[in-house]
Design a protein around this motif. Structure first.
Motif, PDB file in Angstrom:
ATOM      1  N   GLU A 155      -4.918   8.328  -2.075  1.00  0.00           N
ATOM      2  CA  GLU A 155      -4.385   8.716  -0.624  1.00  0.00           C
ATOM      3  C   GLU A 155      -4.678   8.749   0.310  1.00  0.00           C
ATOM      4  OE1 GLU A 155      -0.668  10.847  -0.963  1.00  0.00           O
ATOM      5  OE2 GLU A 155      -0.091   9.980  -2.814  1.00  0.00           O
ATOM      6  N   ASN A 156      -6.220   7.327   0.895  1.00  0.00           N
ATOM      7  CA  ASN A 156      -6.746   8.031   1.621  1.00  0.00           C
ATOM      8  C   ASN A 156      -6.679   6.663   2.643  1.00  0.00           C
ATOM      9  OD1 ASN A 156      -9.798   6.569   1.813  1.00  0.00           O
ATOM     10  ND2 ASN A 156      -9.318   7.647   0.260  1.00  0.00           N
ATOM     11  N   LEU A 157      -6.889   6.333   3.462  1.00  0.00           N
ATOM     12  CA  LEU A 157      -6.838   5.093   4.717  1.00  0.00           C
ATOM     13  C   LEU A 157      -8.356   4.473   4.391  1.00  0.00           C
ATOM     14  CD1 LEU A 157      -5.173   4.314   7.150  1.00  0.00           C
ATOM     15  CD2 LEU A 157      -6.271   5.421   8.762  1.00  0.00           C
ATOM     16  N   GLU A 158      -8.948   4.465   4.362  1.00  0.00           N
ATOM     17  CA  GLU A 158     -10.138   3.355   3.674  1.00  0.00           C
ATOM     18  C   GLU A 158     -10.058   2.804   3.097  1.00  0.00           C
ATOM     19  OE1 GLU A 158     -14.569   5.666   3.599  1.00  0.00           O
ATOM     20  OE2 GLU A 158     -15.076   3.238   3.532  1.00  0.00           O
ATOM     21  N   PHE A 159      -9.717   3.542   1.710  1.00  0.00           N
ATOM     22  CA  PHE A 159      -9.600   2.981   0.304  1.00  0.00           C
ATOM     23  C   PHE A 159      -7.823   2.753   0.609  1.00  0.00           C
ATOM     24  CE2 PHE A 159      -8.079   3.063  -3.668  1.00  0.00           C
ATOM     25  CZ  PHE A 159      -8.791   2.041  -4.766  1.00  0.00           C
ATOM     26  N   GLN A 160      -7.083   2.610   1.175  1.00  0.00           N
ATOM     27  CA  GLN A 160      -5.873   1.646   1.462  1.00  0.00           C
ATOM     28  C   GLN A 160      -6.124   0.260   1.962  1.00  0.00           C
ATOM     29  OE1 GLN A 160      -2.405   2.180   0.719  1.00  0.00           O
ATOM     30  NE2 GLN A 160      -3.937   4.667  -1.316  1.00  0.00           N
ATOM     31  N   SER A 161      -6.924   0.740   2.612  1.00  0.00           N
ATOM     32  CA  SER A 161      -7.425  -0.385   3.974  1.00  0.00           C
ATOM     33  C   SER A 161      -8.187  -1.791   2.771  1.00  0.00           C
ATOM     34  CB  SER A 161      -8.612  -1.104   4.823  1.00  0.00           C
ATOM     35  OG  SER A 161      -8.282   0.751   5.783  1.00  0.00           O
ATOM     36  N   LYS A 162      -8.908  -1.115   1.815  1.00  0.00           N
ATOM     37  CA  LYS A 162      -9.639  -2.514   0.690  1.00  0.00           C
ATOM     38  C   LYS A 162      -8.226  -3.033  -0.102  1.00  0.00           C
ATOM     39  CE  LYS A 162     -13.949  -0.163   0.055  1.00  0.00           C
ATOM     40  NZ  LYS A 162     -14.018   1.240  -0.633  1.00  0.00           N
ATOM     41  N   CYS A 203       1.246  -0.944   0.000  1.00  0.00           N
ATOM     42  CA  CYS A 203       0.193  -0.135  -0.225  1.00  0.00           C
ATOM     43  C   CYS A 203       0.810   0.730   0.078  1.00  0.00           C
ATOM     44  CB  CYS A 203      -0.654  -0.325   0.842  1.00  0.00           C
ATOM     45  SG  CYS A 203      -1.686  -1.343   0.971  1.00  0.00           S
ATOM     46  N   ASP A 204      -0.009   1.808  -0.093  1.00  0.00           N
ATOM     47  CA  ASP A 204       0.953   3.429  -0.162  1.00  0.00           C
ATOM     48  C   ASP A 204       1.113   3.539   1.243  1.00  0.00           C
ATOM     49  OD1 ASP A 204      -0.034   4.032  -3.082  1.00  0.00           O
ATOM     50  OD2 ASP A 204      -0.901   5.447  -2.045  1.00  0.00           O
ATOM     51  N   ARG A 205       2.796   4.438   1.485  1.00  0.00           N
ATOM     52  CA  ARG A 205       3.578   4.787   2.577  1.00  0.00           C
ATOM     53  C   ARG A 205       4.260   3.142   3.603  1.00  0.00           C
ATOM     54  NH1 ARG A 205       4.483   9.109   0.867  1.00  0.00           N
ATOM     55  NH2 ARG A 205       5.651   8.655   3.068  1.00  0.00           N
ATOM     56  N   MET A 215      -1.037   1.389   9.508  1.00  0.00           N
ATOM     57  CA  MET A 215      -1.226   2.782   7.820  1.00  0.00           C
ATOM     58  C   MET A 215      -1.595   3.746   8.804  1.00  0.00           C
ATOM     59  SD  MET A 215      -2.280   1.362   4.796  1.00  0.00           S
ATOM     60  CE  MET A 215      -3.322  -0.204   5.217  1.00  0.00           C
ATOM     61  N   SER A 216      -2.769   3.952   9.712  1.00  0.00           N
ATOM     62  CA  SER A 216      -3.830   5.224  10.511  1.00  0.00           C
ATOM     63  C   SER A 216      -2.364   5.707  11.876  1.00  0.00           C
ATOM     64  CB  SER A 216      -4.527   4.615  11.409  1.00  0.00           C
ATOM     65  OG  SER A 216      -4.121   3.632  12.339  1.00  0.00           O
ATOM     66  N   LYS A 217      -1.441   5.161  11.930  1.00  0.00           N
ATOM     67  CA  LYS A 217      -0.043   6.056  12.905  1.00  0.00           C
ATOM     68  C   LYS A 217       0.532   6.992  11.284  1.00  0.00           C
ATOM     69  CE  LYS A 217       0.547   3.119  16.135  1.00  0.00           C
ATOM     70  NZ  LYS A 217       1.080   1.839  16.709  1.00  0.00           N
ATOM     71  N   ARG A 218       0.873   6.576  10.118  1.00  0.00           N
ATOM     72  CA  ARG A 218       1.086   7.255   9.071  1.00  0.00           C
ATOM     73  C   ARG A 218       0.362   8.709   8.552  1.00  0.00           C
ATOM     74  NH1 ARG A 218       4.885   2.145   6.864  1.00  0.00           N
ATOM     75  NH2 ARG A 218       5.734   1.488   8.514  1.00  0.00           N
ATOM     76  N   GLU A 219       0.529   9.024   8.857  1.00  0.00           N
ATOM     77  CA  GLU A 219      -0.486  10.710   8.743  1.00  0.00           C
ATOM     78  C   GLU A 219       0.167  11.559   7.235  1.00  0.00           C
ATOM     79  OE1 GLU A 219      -1.019  12.187  12.324  1.00  0.00           O
ATOM     80  OE2 GLU A 219      -2.366  11.156  13.081  1.00  0.00           O
ATOM     81  N   ASP A 220       1.214  10.895   6.571  1.00  0.00           N
ATOM     82  CA  ASP A 220       1.737  11.578   6.245  1.00  0.00           C
ATOM     83  C   ASP A 220       1.045  11.250   4.416  1.00  0.00           C
ATOM     84  OD1 ASP A 220       3.178   9.051   6.302  1.00  0.00           O
ATOM     85  OD2 ASP A 220       4.730  10.071   5.781  1.00  0.00           O
ATOM     86  N   PHE A 221      -0.192  11.016   4.753  1.00  0.00           N
ATOM     87  CA  PHE A 221      -0.881  10.238   3.463  1.00  0.00           C
ATOM     88  C   PHE A 221      -0.438  11.767   2.534  1.00  0.00           C
ATOM     89  CE2 PHE A 221      -3.209   6.673   5.023  1.00  0.00           C
ATOM     90  CZ  PHE A 221      -2.462   5.605   3.640  1.00  0.00           C
ATOM     91  N   GLY A 222      -0.626  11.431   0.654  1.00  0.00           N
ATOM     92  CA  GLY A 222      -0.430  12.942   0.160  1.00  0.00           C
ATOM     93  C   GLY A 222      -1.918  13.114  -0.538  1.00  0.00           C
ATOM     94  N   ALA A 223      -1.919  14.465  -1.531  1.00  0.00           N
ATOM     95  CA  ALA A 223      -2.789  14.543  -2.266  1.00  0.00           C
ATOM     96  C   ALA A 223      -3.336  13.745  -2.847  1.00  0.00           C
ATOM     97  CB  ALA A 223      -2.527  16.036  -2.345  1.00  0.00           C
ATOM     98  N   GLU A 224      -2.452  13.034  -3.678  1.00  0.00           N
ATOM     99  CA  GLU A 224      -2.973  12.559  -4.939  1.00  0.00           C
ATOM    100  C   GLU A 224      -4.264  11.947  -4.365  1.00  0.00           C
ATOM    101  OE1 GLU A 224       0.109   9.977  -6.585  1.00  0.00           O
ATOM    102  OE2 GLU A 224       0.395  12.095  -7.940  1.00  0.00           O
ATOM    103  N   VAL A 225      -4.838  10.379  -5.084  1.00  0.00           N
ATOM    104  CA  VAL A 225      -6.340  10.636  -5.528  1.00  0.00           C
ATOM    105  C   VAL A 225      -6.846   9.335  -4.443  1.00  0.00           C
ATOM    106  CG1 VAL A 225      -7.330  11.540  -7.427  1.00  0.00           C
ATOM    107  CG2 VAL A 225      -6.241   9.294  -7.527  1.00  0.00           C
TER     108      VAL A 225
END
Ligand code: FDM
Length: 209
Positions: free
Chosen positions: A148-155, A11-13, A136-146
């Protein structure tokens, strides 16, 4: 002897970029040729369109962007294949597994997602950097790309796990950079210590996976 074709996924990050760079140093320290590649490759004309989509400045249907990601691999595969055949160890940051995981996480049929990449070069080793949802939820440095959000990354993470095959090793990416790299190197060394490798083949997803 040909080079190895190694893919890092996650996943991202998850730390893929750092780990690919460290792994390249590991090869160089052993006097082995080693190059890095990355998908999407945003430098080609298809890659420029993908980049606009990811940054939110160009809308595309889920199917259209999926096909562009896949086409971006197909446009570069000849050059990657010839490097491997000429003895270069290739470390690739994301590949077709990201393609299928990210698009199927949007609800599209996973077999359809895989079909566009069927027949690509099959990696010798896929290192999946696995991060728990908690990490993942501790890594709050998600950027602005489409994506990059936690719910989608879990899927996406769930979808990645559906894609595991015999070339995969799951790496616990919650450890320190050094711990993760040590685990990666163990798997790579096992391959490097082999006397010869079977020919690399364009048979990704051509079997029963
Ligand atoms: N991504 C990447 C996809 O959706 N499909 C693909 O085939 C590939 C290779 O693009 F969110 C997504 C994954 C990530 C985004 O990747 C850009 P990088 O690694 O952040 O550049």
């Amino acid at each position: 002897m040909r080079g190895l074709f190694i893919v890092l996924e996650g996943c991202d990050r998850a730390g893929k970029t750092t780990q690919t760079q460290l792994l390249q140093k590991f090869f160089h320290a052993r006097d082995r040729k080693c190059e890095l590649a990355k998908f999407p490759d945003r430098t080609t004309s298809l890659g420029i369109t993908i980049n606009s989509y990811l940054q939110g400045s160009q809308a595309l249907s889920d199917q259209a962007i999926h096909l562009l990601f896949s086409a971006n691999r197909w446009e570069l595969i000849d050059s990657l294949e010839s490097k491997v055949k000429n003895g270069v160890n290739l470390i690739v940051d994301r590949y077709a597994y990201s393609g299928a995981a990210f698009t199927s996480a949007k609800g599209l049929d996973i077999d359809w997602c895989k079909s566009c990449d069927k027949g690509l070069l099959k990696p010798d080793l896929v290192l999946f950097l696995d991060t728990s949802n908690k990490t993942m939820s501790k890594r709050e440095d998600f950027g602005a790309e489409v994506y990059e959000n936690l719910e989608f990354q879990s899927k996406v993470r769930e979808q990645f796990h559906l894609l595991k095959d015999d070339s995969w090793k799951i790496i616990n990416a919650s450890g320190t950079i050094e711990e993760v790299q040590a685990e990666i190197q163990t798997h790579v060394l096992t391959l490097l210590n082999q006397d010869s490798y079977a020919p690399i083949q364009r048979n990704l997803w051509c079997g029963n996976e």
